[in-house]
Scaffold this motif. Structure first.
Motif, short mmCIF file in Angstrom:
data_model
loop_
_atom_site.label_atom_id
_atom_site.label_comp_id
_atom_site.label_asym_id
_atom_site.label_seq_id
_atom_site.Cartn_x
_atom_site.Cartn_y
_atom_site.Cartn_z
N TYR A 33 -21.28 -80.45 -13.92
CA TYR A 33 -20.69 -79.85 -15.11
C TYR A 33 -21.20 -80.55 -16.37
O TYR A 33 -21.38 -81.76 -16.37
N TYR A 35 -19.82 -80.96 -20.28
CA TYR A 35 -18.71 -80.74 -21.20
C TYR A 35 -19.11 -81.22 -22.59
O TYR A 35 -19.89 -82.16 -22.74
N GLY A 42 -9.94 -82.45 -26.35
CA GLY A 42 -10.25 -82.58 -24.94
C GLY A 42 -11.63 -82.02 -24.63
O GLY A 42 -12.18 -81.23 -25.40
N PRO A 43 -12.20 -82.43 -23.51
CA PRO A 43 -13.51 -81.90 -23.12
C PRO A 43 -13.45 -80.38 -22.94
O PRO A 43 -12.47 -79.85 -22.41
N LEU A 45 -15.67 -77.21 -21.23
CA LEU A 45 -16.78 -76.91 -20.33
C LEU A 45 -17.83 -76.06 -21.01
O LEU A 45 -17.52 -75.02 -21.61
N GLN A 48 -21.44 -74.92 -15.71
CA GLN A 48 -21.18 -75.46 -14.38
C GLN A 48 -22.25 -74.96 -13.43
O GLN A 48 -22.55 -73.77 -13.37
N GLU A 99 -11.85 -80.71 -5.74
CA GLU A 99 -11.79 -80.49 -7.18
C GLU A 99 -12.05 -81.73 -8.01
O GLU A 99 -12.31 -81.63 -9.18
N GLN A 101 -13.32 -84.30 -10.24
CA GLN A 101 -14.53 -84.43 -11.02
C GLN A 101 -14.66 -85.86 -11.54
O GLN A 101 -13.70 -86.40 -12.09
N PHE A 103 -16.69 -88.33 -14.11
CA PHE A 103 -17.43 -88.21 -15.35
C PHE A 103 -18.43 -89.36 -15.54
O PHE A 103 -18.20 -90.48 -15.11
N TYR B 32 -4.45 -76.60 -9.40
CA TYR B 32 -4.87 -78.00 -9.34
C TYR B 32 -4.71 -78.60 -10.73
O TYR B 32 -5.21 -78.03 -11.72
N TYR B 36 -6.32 -87.39 -16.68
CA TYR B 36 -7.39 -88.33 -16.95
C TYR B 36 -6.96 -89.29 -18.05
O TYR B 36 -6.28 -88.91 -19.00
N PRO B 44 -13.76 -90.34 -19.35
CA PRO B 44 -12.45 -89.99 -18.77
C PRO B 44 -12.41 -90.43 -17.31
O PRO B 44 -13.38 -90.22 -16.56
N LEU B 46 -10.05 -90.28 -13.75
CA LEU B 46 -8.93 -89.66 -13.05
C LEU B 46 -7.91 -90.72 -12.66
O LEU B 46 -8.26 -91.75 -12.08
N ARG B 51 -1.51 -80.88 -6.57
CA ARG B 51 -1.86 -79.50 -6.22
C ARG B 51 -0.58 -78.68 -6.15
O ARG B 51 0.52 -79.21 -6.02
N PHE B 89 -5.35 -87.09 -20.94
CA PHE B 89 -5.59 -85.65 -20.94
C PHE B 89 -5.06 -85.04 -19.65
O PHE B 89 -5.32 -85.55 -18.56
N SER B 95 -8.68 -73.58 -8.17
CA SER B 95 -9.67 -74.25 -7.32
C SER B 95 -10.76 -73.31 -6.85
O SER B 95 -11.83 -73.74 -6.49
N PHE B 97 -12.47 -71.48 -8.71
CA PHE B 97 -13.55 -71.52 -9.69
C PHE B 97 -13.88 -72.94 -10.11
O PHE B 97 -14.92 -73.19 -10.70
N GLN B 98 -12.96 -73.86 -9.87
CA GLN B 98 -13.14 -75.27 -10.17
C GLN B 98 -13.33 -75.60 -11.64
O GLN B 98 -13.65 -76.71 -11.97
N LYS B 99 -13.17 -74.64 -12.53
CA LYS B 99 -13.33 -74.92 -13.95
C LYS B 99 -12.08 -75.60 -14.46
O LYS B 99 -10.98 -75.07 -14.37
N LEU B 100 -12.24 -76.80 -15.02
CA LEU B 100 -11.11 -77.52 -15.60
C LEU B 100 -10.94 -77.13 -17.05
O LEU B 100 -11.89 -77.17 -17.82
N PHE B 102 -8.86 -78.43 -20.28
CA PHE B 102 -8.16 -79.64 -20.69
C PHE B 102 -7.17 -79.36 -21.80
O PHE B 102 -7.35 -78.46 -22.63
N GLY B 103 -6.12 -80.18 -21.84
CA GLY B 103 -5.22 -80.20 -22.97
C GLY B 103 -5.87 -80.97 -24.12
O GLY B 103 -6.99 -81.47 -24.00
#
Lengths: 112, 112
Positions: A33, A35, A42-43, A45, A48, A99, A101, A103, B32, B36, B44, B46, B51, B89, B95, B97-100, B102-103
């Motif tokens: 990914y 970002y 926040g990051p 995307l 991907q 899931e 990730q 960084f 999911y 971070y 960042p 984790l 989940r 964050f 899951s 698509f796995q695209k996160l 973020f806030g």
């Protein structure tokens, strides 16, 4: 296990110039990914990859940004031409089948 | 698409106090939810994730709770220490698509 590697760590360019960033994911991680993290946010995307195929590039400004992941390992992200608003930290992340990730340290870009 | 809101934007506590950060998400398909921690100028990292088939998860001084009906999840840090000072964050993904997404981040300051 080695982490995600990125280079360069810092880059200063003039607007309208081009710039490229490099990422080497964790060994064996199929998903990569890119970002963009603007200061105080926040990051977000940009793109991907799953192996060397693009899964999601819906938020990539394709008129100026491009990315590739040849051979499904390393990846490069390019900006041409750069704008002032591209000043940000560009983070690369990778994940395996799950899931989580991980960084990289990021590349801090300043466009003057 | 998914939208994640995070509150508060800043949080100041005394060492030993508890800290709570709250996030809401919009896409009911998200399943999911990672958190971070990002220290100044660093990547960042984790710290905990949950989940959708679990309502609560703990790891030492850190816990995350999830309310799927209300579409919100929270990070709880007990017995805070100065080294907990950082930007936190939350994120959400489907899951499949796995695209996160973020806030906007919470800057936590723990004073000795």
């Amino acid at each position: 296990e080695a982490g995600v590697a990125q280079s360069p760590r810092y880059k200063i360019i003039e607007k309208r110039q081009s710039v490229a960033f490099w990422c080497n994911p964790i060994s064996g991680h199929a998903t990569l990914y890119w970002y963009q993290q603007i200061l105080g946010q926040g990051p977000k995307l940009l793109i991907q990859f799953q192996n060397n195929g693009v899964v999601d590039d819906s938020q990539l400004p394709k008129d100026r940004f491009s990315a590739e992941r040849l051979k499904g390992v390393d990846s490069t992200l390019k900006i041409q031409p750069a704008k002032l608003e591209d000043s940000a930290v560009y983070l690369c992340a990778s994940s395996s089948q799950g899931e989580t990730q991980y960084f990289g340290p990021g590349t801090r870009l300043l466009v003057l | 698409g998914e939208n994640v809101e995070q509150h508060p934007s800043t949080l100041s506590v005394q060492e030993g106090d508890s800290a709570v950060i709250k996030c809401t998400y919009s896409d009911s398909a998200s399943n999911y939810f990672p958190w971070y921690k990002q220290e100044l100028g660093k990547r960042p990292q984790l710290i905990i994730d949950i989940r959708s088939n679990v309502g609560e998860k703990k790891d030492q001084r850190i816990a995350v709770t999830l309310n799927k009906t209300a579409k919100h999840f929270s990070l709880h840090i007990t017995e805070t220490q100065p080294e907990d000072s950082a930007v936190y964050f939350c994120a959400a993904s489907n899951s499949g698509f796995q695209k996160l997404v973020f806030g906007t981040g919470t800057r936590l300051l723990v004073s000795p």
